[in-house]
Every structure is written in C-alpha cells, then in structure tokens.
Enzyme design. Structure first.
Site, PDB file in Angstrom:
ATOM      1  N   HIS A 128       0.915  -1.055  -0.580  1.00  0.00           N
ATOM      2  CA  HIS A 128       0.111  -0.217   0.173  1.00  0.00           C
ATOM      3  C   HIS A 128       1.227   1.166  -0.081  1.00  0.00           C
ATOM      4  CE1 HIS A 128      -3.458   2.281   0.455  1.00  0.00           C
ATOM      5  NE2 HIS A 128      -3.989   1.977   1.648  1.00  0.00           N
ATOM      6  N   GLN A 131      -0.318   5.432   0.967  1.00  0.00           N
ATOM      7  CA  GLN A 131      -0.566   5.095   2.142  1.00  0.00           C
ATOM      8  C   GLN A 131       0.781   5.360   3.318  1.00  0.00           C
ATOM      9  OE1 GLN A 131      -3.716   4.446   4.052  1.00  0.00           O
ATOM     10  NE2 GLN A 131      -2.394   5.829   6.314  1.00  0.00           N
TER      11      GLN A 131
HETATM   12  N1  NVA Z   1      -4.501  -3.608   5.350  1.00  0.00           N
HETATM   13  C1  NVA Z   1      -5.469  -3.166   5.798  1.00  0.00           C
HETATM   14  C2  NVA Z   1      -5.125  -1.788   5.302  1.00  0.00           C
HETATM   15  C3  NVA Z   1      -6.762  -1.055   4.626  1.00  0.00           C
HETATM   16  C4  NVA Z   1      -6.424   0.388   4.425  1.00  0.00           C
HETATM   17  C5  NVA Z   1      -5.881  -4.347   4.623  1.00  0.00           C
HETATM   18  O1  NVA Z   1      -5.758  -3.972   3.846  1.00  0.00           O
HETATM   19  O2  NVA Z   1      -6.997  -4.071   4.353  1.00  0.00           O
HETATM   20  N1   CP Z   2      -6.121   3.998   4.329  1.00  0.00           N
HETATM   21  C1   CP Z   2      -7.143   3.891   3.580  1.00  0.00           C
HETATM   22  O1   CP Z   2      -6.400   3.078   2.108  1.00  0.00           O
HETATM   23  O2   CP Z   2      -8.761   3.777   3.727  1.00  0.00           O
HETATM   24  P1   CP Z   2      -9.930   2.324   2.709  1.00  0.00           P
HETATM   25  O3   CP Z   2      -9.353   1.714   2.409  1.00  0.00           O
HETATM   26  O4   CP Z   2     -10.373   4.046   3.330  1.00  0.00           O
HETATM   27  O5   CP Z   2      -9.109   3.282   1.233  1.00  0.00           O
END
Ligand code: NVA
Ligand code: CP
Length: 306
Positions: A128, A131
C-alpha cells in the site's frame, strides 16, 4: 514510463522529494489548481475504500481534472469474459493514468506491464505505497524530520501497510521494530524482510522483527493496522484475534513507548488492534494521516504525469 506499484522500486531520494512536493501543495493548493488540466484518472476497485477513493477523486477535482470510478466487480474482467492484459490495453486508449485497488499484486503488475499510461497501486494484498508515502508526510510534519526516528509496528505484519513500511523506512533513515506473532501467517513475507534488512544495513538503520513484546521500548511512533484486512474472510476473525491479542496497542504499550504518537492507516476496529482510549487520545494522529492522503495523492499524480 513510471508506475507506482511498490515502494521497493522508489528510491529514498524520490520519497523525500514526493514529501517535499506534498508539503508545497498542502501549503498552497491554489498554485497547483490547473496543473493536470485535461487529464483523466481511471480508478479501478475490487475492494471497498473510503480514503483512497475519495482522496484521489478530490485530488483530481482540485487539480482541475476528472476521475472515473469503475467497480471491477461488474466488469467483463471479473465476469471471466476478458483478461487483465486486454483490459489494460483498452483503458489506456481512454485515460491518462490508472489507479487500481486489487487483491493480487501480480494482477497489478500485469495491468502495468500492458498499460501505456502510468499505473498507481491503490492497495493490493501485498503493498500500500500511497498510504505509507502520506504517513511519512505526517511524520515529517509532526517531528520536522524523518532520519533517526523510531517506529514500532504492532500486530498483523503479513500485511500490505507493514510491507510498505519495511520497504520505505530504512531508505529514509528511520529505525523500525515490528512486533508480530512468530507464525508465517502473521510475519512479513521473507522476500520483503530480506530486502528491508539489506536496505537497513546499507543505511545504518535498525530493523528488528520480533514476537517478544517484552522488548517494547521508547519509540517516536507506534503504528498498527487492522487484524482483518479486506482480503481476510470474516470466518477467520475469532481465530486471528486470539493470536493477535498480545499485540494489541493499548495504554500499556503506549506507556512503554514513552512520548510516541499513535498512527493507524484506518479503517480501525476499536477493541481489536487498538483500544478506544488510544485511538481517541491526543496522541493519536489518525485523522491527520487520513487528510494527508489527499495532499500526497496530488504529489503522486503530478510526479507521474509531469
Ligand atoms: N491492511 C489493510 C489496509 C486498509 C487500508 C487492508 O488491506 O485492508
Ligand atoms: N487507508 C486506506 O487506504 O483507507 P481506505 O481503505 O478507506 O481507502
């Protein structure tokens, strides 16, 4: 052509210049209003989202351009009628940049390999990057620097956010301790920790991955993420919570961490990975993190499209 698929491929210098650009944009958004005039962003989603979807959509709007939301669950791709390669080639004929939130990172790589426009990872099971770039912006704002700071991560570390922290932190001179259960299901993928260890040695930063919670010491930042990431089936909740409970961020952890701030990428479940008294305390910067997604998405879009 540049893509943003994983922070493994972004240098420390590039990360720092993205943070500087995001700071400039945040200070003076007007100056960047028409920066991407006439460009179109396509946003592909296989999973839910609040922050990623809205921050990219608002970012595009404020940069004077347009964003299209496309729910992949209703696409020919997901109905088994078309492959990702053809999907990539078709959408590249319509838009200037693609942001995708997908389950498999390998699908994102195929999308990028077949697209003729930049592709941004809006979260895969593996990483990610957007983020963690915006989290580094938040940390820079709070401490005025990154180098030498210590971040302690607690909880599920076989996790996209943890992987991105592992890729990025050593490159910007930060120390990282990951506290997680000693089971491969919850540990960072070996390919990621190997790369992070190499990078940490190269930059003379400390990197520890341990299940020994007794070592919790002074930190500048305490970070956790959901125990129930989007791709984890609900049926596993009880079993996972039992194993991860020891790694919950609560007042005891925050006390041991000294003056640390608390970070979480959200969405959060109070009483699971973090207790309400911590996430709702003055030490928590989770909503600054959420806001900074907007400023960083703008920096990423300008960086890729300039
Ligand atoms: N680790 C989490 C991050 C959400 C922004 C997921 O993959 O759901
Ligand atoms: N932190 C984040 O990516 O949040 P969402 O899953 O709401 O996009």
């Amino acid at each position: 052509m540049k893509h943003l698929l994983s922070l493994e491929e972004v240098s420390g210098k590039e990360i720092l210049s993205l943070i500087d650009l995001a700071i400039k944009i945040k200070k003076n958004p007007r100056k960047f209003e028409k920066r991407l005039h006439n460009k179109v962003l396509l946003m592909l989603f296989e999973k839910p989202s609040l922050r990623t979807r809205l921050s990219f959509e608002v970012a595009m709007l404020q940069l004077g351009v347009h964003a299209i939301y496309y729910d992949l669950t209703t696409s020919p791709l997901e109905k088994g009628k078309e492959n990702i390669e053809d999907t990539a080639k078709v959408v590249s004929r319509y838009v200037d940049v693609i942001m995708a939130r997908l389950f498999e990172h390998s699908t994102l790589e195929k999308l990028a390999a077949n697209a003729s426009v930049p592709v941004i990872n809006g979260l895969t099971n593996f990483s990610h990057p957007c983020q963690v770039l915006s989290d580094l912006l938040t940390i820079k704002e709070k401490f005025g620097k990154l180098k030498g700071l210590k971040l302690s991560y607690f909880g599920d570390a076989n996790n996209n956010v943890t992987h991105s922290l592992l890729f990025a932190l050593p490159k910007v001179g930060m120390h990282l301790t990951v506290f997680c259960p000693d089971k491969s299901e919850f540990r960072p993928r070996v390919q990621v920790s190997d790369i992070a260890r190499r990078e940490a040695r190269h930059n003379a930063t400390k990197l520890i991955i341990t299940s020994d919670i007794k070592h919790t010491t002074n930190s500048d930042i305490v970070y956790t993420d959901s125990w129930m990431s989007y791709h984890i089936p609900k049926s596993q909740q009880r079993k996972r919570a039992a194993v991860l409970k020891k790694f919950q961020v609560n007042s005891k952890v925050m006390k041991a961490a000294g003056k640390a701030i608390f970070m979480h990428c959200l969405p959060a479940q109070r009483g699971m990975e973090v207790t309400a008294d911590v996430i709702d305390s003055k030490r928590s910067v989770v909503f600054d993190q959420a806001e900074n997604r907007l400023h960083m998405e703008k920096a990423i879009l300008i960086w890729l499209l300039k």
